[in-house]
Write a protein that holds these residues in place. Sequence first.
Motif, PDB file in Angstrom:
ATOM      1  N   VAL A  29      46.057 -20.552 -33.482  1.00  0.00           N
ATOM      2  CA  VAL A  29      44.668 -20.978 -33.379  1.00  0.00           C
ATOM      3  C   VAL A  29      44.102 -20.467 -32.063  1.00  0.00           C
ATOM      4  O   VAL A  29      44.744 -20.571 -31.017  1.00  0.00           O
ATOM      5  N   PHE A  51      44.639 -16.283 -35.947  1.00  0.00           N
ATOM      6  CA  PHE A  51      45.247 -14.956 -36.030  1.00  0.00           C
ATOM      7  C   PHE A  51      46.730 -15.153 -36.293  1.00  0.00           C
ATOM      8  O   PHE A  51      47.217 -16.288 -36.317  1.00  0.00           O
ATOM      9  N   GLU A  81      50.344 -18.689 -22.318  1.00  0.00           N
ATOM     10  CA  GLU A  81      49.522 -19.726 -22.952  1.00  0.00           C
ATOM     11  C   GLU A  81      50.483 -20.766 -23.510  1.00  0.00           C
ATOM     12  O   GLU A  81      51.195 -20.488 -24.477  1.00  0.00           O
ATOM     13  N   GLU A  83      51.570 -23.876 -25.704  1.00  0.00           N
ATOM     14  CA  GLU A  83      51.009 -24.411 -26.946  1.00  0.00           C
ATOM     15  C   GLU A  83      51.985 -25.379 -27.617  1.00  0.00           C
ATOM     16  O   GLU A  83      53.202 -25.209 -27.541  1.00  0.00           O
ATOM     17  N   ASP A 112      52.246 -18.601 -26.393  1.00  0.00           N
ATOM     18  CA  ASP A 112      51.535 -17.484 -27.039  1.00  0.00           C
ATOM     19  C   ASP A 112      51.290 -16.435 -25.953  1.00  0.00           C
ATOM     20  O   ASP A 112      50.224 -16.376 -25.354  1.00  0.00           O
ATOM     21  N   LYS A 133      48.056  -9.403 -28.903  1.00  0.00           N
ATOM     22  CA  LYS A 133      48.718 -10.661 -29.260  1.00  0.00           C
ATOM     23  C   LYS A 133      50.102 -10.517 -29.885  1.00  0.00           C
ATOM     24  O   LYS A 133      50.823 -11.512 -29.982  1.00  0.00           O
ATOM     25  N   THR A 202      45.834 -23.173 -26.706  1.00  0.00           N
ATOM     26  CA  THR A 202      46.244 -23.453 -25.331  1.00  0.00           C
ATOM     27  C   THR A 202      45.103 -24.053 -24.532  1.00  0.00           C
ATOM     28  O   THR A 202      43.934 -23.731 -24.758  1.00  0.00           O
TER      29      THR A 202
HETATM   30 MN    MN Z   1      46.912 -18.978 -27.920  1.00  0.00          MN
END
Ligand code: MN
Length: 230
Positions: A29, A51, A81, A83, A112, A133, A202
């Motif tokens: 997210v 994604f 990040e 999460e 992430d 990513k 995050t």
């Molecule tokens: Mn993220």
Amino acid sequence: MPHLFAPTLTTLPVVGHAETFPARRVYCVGRNYAAHAREFGNDDRDPPFFFLKPTDSLQAIPMGALTEHPYPQGTSNYHFEIELVAALGRGGKNIPVATALDHVFGYAVGLDMTRRDLQRQFADQKKPWTLGKCADHSAPIGPIHPASSVGHPTDGFIRLAVNGEMKQDARLSAMTWSVAEQIAHLSGFFELFPGDLIFSGTPEGVGPVVAGDIMEGAVEGLGAIRLKVV
Ligand code: MN
């Protein structure tokens, strides 16, 4: 029929279980904490969006031990990040919010990791985030804690420190969309299956790491993971 070569199955350990969790898809997210959305100049009322990361980008991190995390090629601005990750034990389509948490097998601490320079470059060009990513090893994740043991975390702390200095420190209750709402929303676009993971976004405070840095990420009730960037 035999395979041409050994297929890859990505599995994650489960706390208190001999069986591993076979990972299927890795949904993520974006912008799900208002203060993080604002730190990149976005409107905190925007609905979140999703994604995917490749399943084999998961890096299983044992609880407690310091684990080496390779700095990826192709970036000079590699960001953490922290999460909360929800691991689904049941699938479905068009799942209502009210029963969505029944589909969660358990939860884990995840990162992430993001090539922020490439994410921004391609976002500015209205191109996909894939190179930003989806780096190899860009989804470090701790063991999965069954919800039958830890419940459904909705308000604990979520934190990340680099070299002992706190960089991200927020509450799960600050999520814009809850895990239940994420599952309900996603299942309106994809049929979800057992093994699917959802990285739930995050909070503010993201930033870069370099080789030699030690990251410690924690979510209340789920322990901590420790990584050394190499
Ligand atoms: Mn993220």
